[in-house]
Structures are given as C-alpha cells and as structure tokens.
Design a protein around this motif. Structure first.
Motif, PDB file in Angstrom:
ATOM      1  N   ASN A 163     143.040  14.912  25.852  1.00  0.00           N
ATOM      2  CA  ASN A 163     143.380  13.886  24.848  1.00  0.00           C
ATOM      3  C   ASN A 163     144.895  13.674  24.718  1.00  0.00           C
ATOM      4  O   ASN A 163     145.351  13.002  23.819  1.00  0.00           O
ATOM      5  CB  ASN A 163     142.741  14.209  23.492  1.00  0.00           C
ATOM      6  CG  ASN A 163     143.509  15.249  22.703  1.00  0.00           C
ATOM      7  OD1 ASN A 163     144.312  15.989  23.260  1.00  0.00           O
ATOM      8  ND2 ASN A 163     143.252  15.320  21.410  1.00  0.00           N
ATOM      9  N   PHE A 210     136.053  23.630  23.740  1.00  0.00           N
ATOM     10  CA  PHE A 210     136.180  22.595  22.710  1.00  0.00           C
ATOM     11  C   PHE A 210     137.258  22.993  21.727  1.00  0.00           C
ATOM     12  O   PHE A 210     137.698  24.145  21.697  1.00  0.00           O
ATOM     13  CB  PHE A 210     134.846  22.392  21.977  1.00  0.00           C
ATOM     14  CG  PHE A 210     134.394  23.596  21.180  1.00  0.00           C
ATOM     15  CD1 PHE A 210     133.686  24.619  21.794  1.00  0.00           C
ATOM     16  CD2 PHE A 210     134.690  23.701  19.827  1.00  0.00           C
ATOM     17  CE1 PHE A 210     133.287  25.737  21.068  1.00  0.00           C
ATOM     18  CE2 PHE A 210     134.293  24.820  19.093  1.00  0.00           C
ATOM     19  CZ  PHE A 210     133.588  25.847  19.718  1.00  0.00           C
ATOM     20  N   TYR A 260     136.140  12.557  21.834  1.00  0.00           N
ATOM     21  CA  TYR A 260     136.907  13.168  22.921  1.00  0.00           C
ATOM     22  C   TYR A 260     137.968  12.184  23.386  1.00  0.00           C
ATOM     23  O   TYR A 260     137.931  11.002  23.054  1.00  0.00           O
ATOM     24  CB  TYR A 260     135.988  13.589  24.068  1.00  0.00           C
ATOM     25  CG  TYR A 260     135.354  12.451  24.840  1.00  0.00           C
ATOM     26  CD1 TYR A 260     134.172  11.862  24.407  1.00  0.00           C
ATOM     27  CD2 TYR A 260     135.929  11.948  26.000  1.00  0.00           C
ATOM     28  CE1 TYR A 260     133.586  10.821  25.114  1.00  0.00           C
ATOM     29  CE2 TYR A 260     135.351  10.911  26.711  1.00  0.00           C
ATOM     30  CZ  TYR A 260     134.180  10.348  26.264  1.00  0.00           C
ATOM     31  OH  TYR A 260     133.607   9.303  26.960  1.00  0.00           O
ATOM     32  N   SER A 302     139.654  10.869  20.052  1.00  0.00           N
ATOM     33  CA  SER A 302     139.833  12.026  19.168  1.00  0.00           C
ATOM     34  C   SER A 302     141.161  11.939  18.415  1.00  0.00           C
ATOM     35  O   SER A 302     141.301  12.486  17.330  1.00  0.00           O
ATOM     36  CB  SER A 302     139.751  13.325  19.970  1.00  0.00           C
ATOM     37  OG  SER A 302     140.913  13.492  20.757  1.00  0.00           O
ATOM     38  N   ARG A 361     136.013  18.587  18.920  1.00  0.00           N
ATOM     39  CA  ARG A 361     136.457  17.790  20.074  1.00  0.00           C
ATOM     40  C   ARG A 361     136.063  18.502  21.362  1.00  0.00           C
ATOM     41  O   ARG A 361     136.679  19.505  21.736  1.00  0.00           O
ATOM     42  CB  ARG A 361     137.978  17.610  20.027  1.00  0.00           C
ATOM     43  CG  ARG A 361     138.534  16.901  21.263  1.00  0.00           C
ATOM     44  CD  ARG A 361     139.999  16.627  21.140  1.00  0.00           C
ATOM     45  NE  ARG A 361     140.858  17.779  21.361  1.00  0.00           N
ATOM     46  CZ  ARG A 361     141.359  18.145  22.546  1.00  0.00           C
ATOM     47  NH1 ARG A 361     141.047  17.450  23.635  1.00  0.00           N
ATOM     48  NH2 ARG A 361     142.151  19.187  22.649  1.00  0.00           N
ATOM     49  N   ILE A 393     136.225  19.472  24.992  1.00  0.00           N
ATOM     50  CA  ILE A 393     137.232  19.351  26.057  1.00  0.00           C
ATOM     51  C   ILE A 393     136.504  19.342  27.404  1.00  0.00           C
ATOM     52  O   ILE A 393     136.890  18.630  28.325  1.00  0.00           O
ATOM     53  CB  ILE A 393     138.263  20.497  25.965  1.00  0.00           C
ATOM     54  CG1 ILE A 393     139.015  20.384  24.632  1.00  0.00           C
ATOM     55  CG2 ILE A 393     139.242  20.451  27.144  1.00  0.00           C
ATOM     56  CD1 ILE A 393     139.904  21.576  24.310  1.00  0.00           C
ATOM     57  N   LEU A 428     133.094  18.012  28.821  1.00  0.00           N
ATOM     58  CA  LEU A 428     131.955  17.149  28.433  1.00  0.00           C
ATOM     59  C   LEU A 428     130.698  17.652  29.127  1.00  0.00           C
ATOM     60  O   LEU A 428     129.596  17.525  28.624  1.00  0.00           O
ATOM     61  CB  LEU A 428     132.243  15.698  28.798  1.00  0.00           C
ATOM     62  CG  LEU A 428     133.470  15.095  28.097  1.00  0.00           C
ATOM     63  CD1 LEU A 428     133.656  13.645  28.518  1.00  0.00           C
ATOM     64  CD2 LEU A 428     133.356  15.193  26.585  1.00  0.00           C
TER      65      LEU A 428
END
Lengths: 354, 182
Positions: free
Chosen positions: A141, A240, A255, A259, A280, A282, A284
């Motif tokens: 992000n 995450f 994400y 985010s 969030r 990190i 997926l």
C-alpha cells in the motif's frame, strides 16, 4: 542507501535489480510502462537482459524458459495484458518455477480503461489460469512496501518454487514517495538443483521441466504435492496489518491504495468518537482468514472497501464465518473510493440503518 | 505545519508535474513525509495536467487530495475544475498572466500572480512555474527556498546546471510578488 523519491513503477524495477533479478521480459501497457522503460535502461548496466517481446503471451513464456534455467526473472503488465499471460502462469505454476509477475491493475473488464482499479482480485487469488494452482499474491500500500515485497517476493518464489504476483494499481504505479532499498529478512533458499542448465541431476538423470503428467495417477500425485506446498505457504507466509482492530466496533477491510483512503476515514471517525479499525491483508493469497475469526468476536460489524464491486468481500465473509454482518462499499472503473462516503456508510451501519 | 495538501494544475508543458516533484523533493530533503500523485491519461502537449502533493510531519494517508490547503492554478480550465477543492480559508494561487477571470470562491485567500509576465521579464518563459512556486513557498513557508534550490539541482541534473540561476531568480521574484500582500 538514503531515502530517495521514486515513482512506484521505477521503484519496482530498482528493487528487483537490487534483489538480483537480471531478466525482464515484457510488453508496454498503461499504467505500468515506466517499469519496462526503467528496466530497458538499467538492466543492461548490470549485465542483465531486457527484452520487449512481441506480445504478453511471448513474454510470459520467455519468463517460463528463463525461470526453468534457474534465472531470477520477472515480467510486468496491467490487467488486459495479465489476462493474456494467464496460460503461461498456469504452466509456470504447474512446472513449479519461481518468478515475479507484477500487475499494476487498471479498470476492466475487456480493454476497460487506464485508471486505477482492484478488479483483478478474483483473477489473481482464485486462479485466472486453469488448474488447481495458487499464486502467492502480495498487495503493498506504499512505494516503500512495494520495494520490500518485490525483494522478498523473489525469495519467496525461490523458497517455494512458485510464481509470486505483486498486485498494485494505477496509483501505486504512478505516484512518487520516499523509498529506501532495504535487504529483506534472510531466508534459507534451497539450491536450484532442478534447473535445466545442461547438467544432469544427482541420480545422473536428465533434468526435465514440464507441467505434463499424462497418467491421471501421476497428475493427481503432482496436484497433491502442490497442495501440500500451498498448505505450507498458508502457514508460513500469511501477512496482514491490524489497525485498531482489537477494540473496534466496526472493522473495515481494504488493501493497497484503498487501505490508505480507509485509514483517513478511520482517523475522521475517531475524531467523532467512533471506534473503527482496519484489517489490511498484505498477502491476498494466502488470505489472513484467522485475523477475522478473532475480530468477529469483538466487533459489531465489518465493512469491506474495494476499487471493485465485491470481490475480496467473499474472503472476508469466509473469515467472519457468519458471526457478524459484512457490508460492502466500492467504486470501480477507475473511480476512487471516497473518504466521506466511507464515513457515512460506517455511521449508517452502526446506526442500524443498513 | 502538520500537513499541507496541494493541488497543482495547468496545461501540459507548463511544468505542472515538475513543480510538484520539486516541492515533494524539497519536503523529503527536510525529512518530511511526502507523496506526489500525477494525473495520467491520454493527453497531449497543451492538454491538461495536474498533480496532488502532500507534505506532512506524519505518515501520509491517502495520496489523493480532495480537501486542498492550497491550489496552484496555471490556466483557466484548471481554475474552473479545481477551485472547489480548496478548503475554506485555504490559499488559491492564480496565474493572472493567463487567467483574467476571478475565482467564484469568496472564502479562500486568492493571490493573483502574473507568473508568465514575470518569467518573460527575467528572460525565460519556461520558468513561470518557478515564479508561482516561489510565491507559494513564501506564503506558506512549507519548505525553505534553500531546499527548493537543492531539489532543483537534483531534478535538473548536471547537464542543466546552467539553468539553476534563472530558476533561483524566478523563485525570488515570485516570492517578492506576494511579500507585500502577506
């Protein structure tokens, strides 16, 4: 190295070269073209190879070949180009080869548009190509995190002999932020004693890289072996970030770029005395389901925010497992989620209006 | 200054994106957190360009600027498009060489800076962006003029070192143009 201001696409290239990547095969497409442009300029300087292929299909198969020969190799594209690469990605996953694939996502479906989106979530995490395979999907992000994940991503790919995808979006590709190229945590990487380098293996047999298993017994066995590897990846690599999620009344999930919009919304909600937090992801895939199991006991509701129309929400629902309602807010086609609209949505949910 | 969110907009070719980069770099040199987000799309020279810049003491959240503390407006279409994004009491810097219209906003601090005219006086029309950037830095003190010069050296590179002086002059003249107003 001191902190430098870098554009996302270029930072990916710099991190990749620093991580030892010496082969890049690609084809230009907005909004990621600065990455192949950077590689075309910088790779020859370190004795690497940049090749602009005749198409995305050719590029991914060049990656297949280079990875098979044991090279640290990558490709990049944006959504429609990644669709073209999907056949090759399935082959690479089937042949268990390490490589890095970057998708700087733009709006779809079809030719779509060129503005940022996250609508390739399903394609990245649930297949895209054919067969029972998994991509390890990393979703940074910030430009700094993108560099970190690119560098670690090559190691992860080598450790598990599996393709790794960096899933960004047009904003992450185009924006500039301060970055510092830092070495990732050290991993014990197995020797590439399978690479087709002209050397026979330790039993004196020719090395063969293939995803063809014509006998169903063999193919099932191969698939079961892949599944065992995927289980190991789930156990070791799930990542995450939790932001005030432990004592939040509502837990948001987002994400990538989204985010950051959500983190602004959480700040605004805090000022009004509303306890909102965020999980969030990190990675997926593997998705951090267990983060939701815990949060589902304390939070009253969940809200998934995406630059797509309800893709990641399916994983959030699997994690929450029916314990609490999971709501959705998303924008798509290159339009961005709006902080004020997120705040309003949260208030409506907590006010019992929806 | 905890955080400044800025929109810079104008025609492609006016140095709108470079202005944002130079400002961001100056922020970085002063140890601040910065983000620079350009518009991108199918545009040609003379089309529109804009960028969002955030300079902050804290980590930058969303890099998208919806509530700008300041907007630097280089042409008329940009005024119409972006004046509404400036917060009440914020700074609106208008390139009055190319924009004769007034802003419709009554609740912002509007400054008319004849950036192209001043640049022409100095002898290089291309430094109009540095004139208005000089005015912005003078008004907000967001970074020091010294940091701007330092980042110019970085952005221009060694081949264009001879252009530093005229850019410096442009920054100074821009600053002077608003000094009496502050």
């Amino acid at each position: 190295m001191a902190r430098d201001l870098m554009k996302g696409n270029e930072a990916i290239g710099a991190a990749a070269i620093k991580a030892g990547c010496r082969y890049f095969f690609g084809y230009p497409i907005t909004p990621q073209s600065e990455l192949p442009e950077y590689m075309s300029r910088e790779l020859p300087k370190v004795g690497g190879v940049f090749l602009q292929a005749e198409s995305e299909v050719a590029a991914i198969n060049m990656v297949y070949g280079a990875a098979g020969a044991g090279a640290r190799v990558m490709t990049s594209s944006s959504s429609p180009g990644i669709s073209l690469k999907m056949e090759g990605i399935s082959y690479i996953a089937g042949a268990e080869l390490p490589c890095l694939i970057v998708n700087i996502v733009r709006g779809g479906p079809g030719l779509g548009g060129i503005q940022p989106a996250q609508s390739d979530y399903f394609q990245a995490t649930k297949g895209g190509g054919h067969g029972d395979y998994r991509l390890i999907v990393l979703a940074p992000n910030s430009i700094q995190e993108m560099c970190d994940l690119v560098m670690d991503g090559f190691d992860i790919a080598d450790q598990y002999r599996n393709p790794v995808m960096i899933l960004g979006d047009g904003i992450l590709g185009q924006m500039m932020e301060a970055v510092e190229l830092k070495k990732p945590k050290k991993r014990e990487l197995p020797p590439k004693d399978w690479a087709t380098t002209g050397i026979k293996d330790k039993y004196g047999k020719k090395r063969l890289i293939s995803s063809l298993f014509i006998q169903p017994e063999d193919l099932e066995k191969h698939n079961l072996k892949l599944q065992m590897k995927y289980e190991k990846i789930k156990k070791n690599e799930t990542k995450f970030e939790s932001v005030y999620a432990d004592d939040a009344d509502i837990v948001l999930t987002a994400y990538g770029t989204t985010s950051r919009i959500v983190s602004n919304a959480i700040k605004a909600l805090k000022k009004e005395g509303i306890k909102a937090g965020m999980i969030r992801p990190i990675t997926l895939w593997p998705f951090p389901y267990e983060a939701y199991e815990k949060a589902a006991d304390s939070a009253k509701a969940f809200l998934t925010v995406e630059m797509s129309l309800g893709q990641m929400i399916e994983d959030v629902k699997l994690g929450v497992n029916g314990k609490k309602p999971v709501h959705f807010y998303g924008r798509t086609g290159g339009m961005l989620p709006d902080q004020t609209e997120i705040v309003e949505k949260v208030k409506k949910i907590l006010g019992g209006e929806i | 200054m905890a955080e400044q969110q800025i929109i810079i907009a104008g025609f492609g070719g006016q140095g709108v994106l470079s202005m944002g980069q130079i400002l961001s770099y100056a922020g970085l040199l002063e140890g601040k957190n910065v983000s620079w987000l350009p518009s991108y799309g199918p545009e040609m020279r003379g089309g529109t360009a804009n960028c969002n810049v955030i300079i902050s003491e804290e980590l930058v959240g969303s890099p998208i600027v919806k509530e700008a503390d300041a907007a630097i407006i280089m042409n008329l279409p940009s005024l119409e498009k972006f004046e509404k994004f400036v917060v009440s009491g914020g700074n609106l810097l208008i390139n009055s060489s190319l924009i004769s219209e007034k802003t419709s906003r009554r609740d912002v601090k509007a400054y008319k800076i004849p950036a192209n005219d001043i640049a022409n006086e100095i002898g290089n029309a291309k430094v109009a962006n540095m004139v208005i950037l000089g005015a912005y830095v003078e008004l907000t003190k967001i970074v020091s003029p010294k940091s701007i010069i330092q980042s110019l050296e970085k952005v221009l590179g060694s081949s264009k070192r001879n252009l530093i002086q005229i850019n410096e002059e442009a920054l100074k003249r821009g600053a002077e143009s608003v000094k009496c107003l502050v």
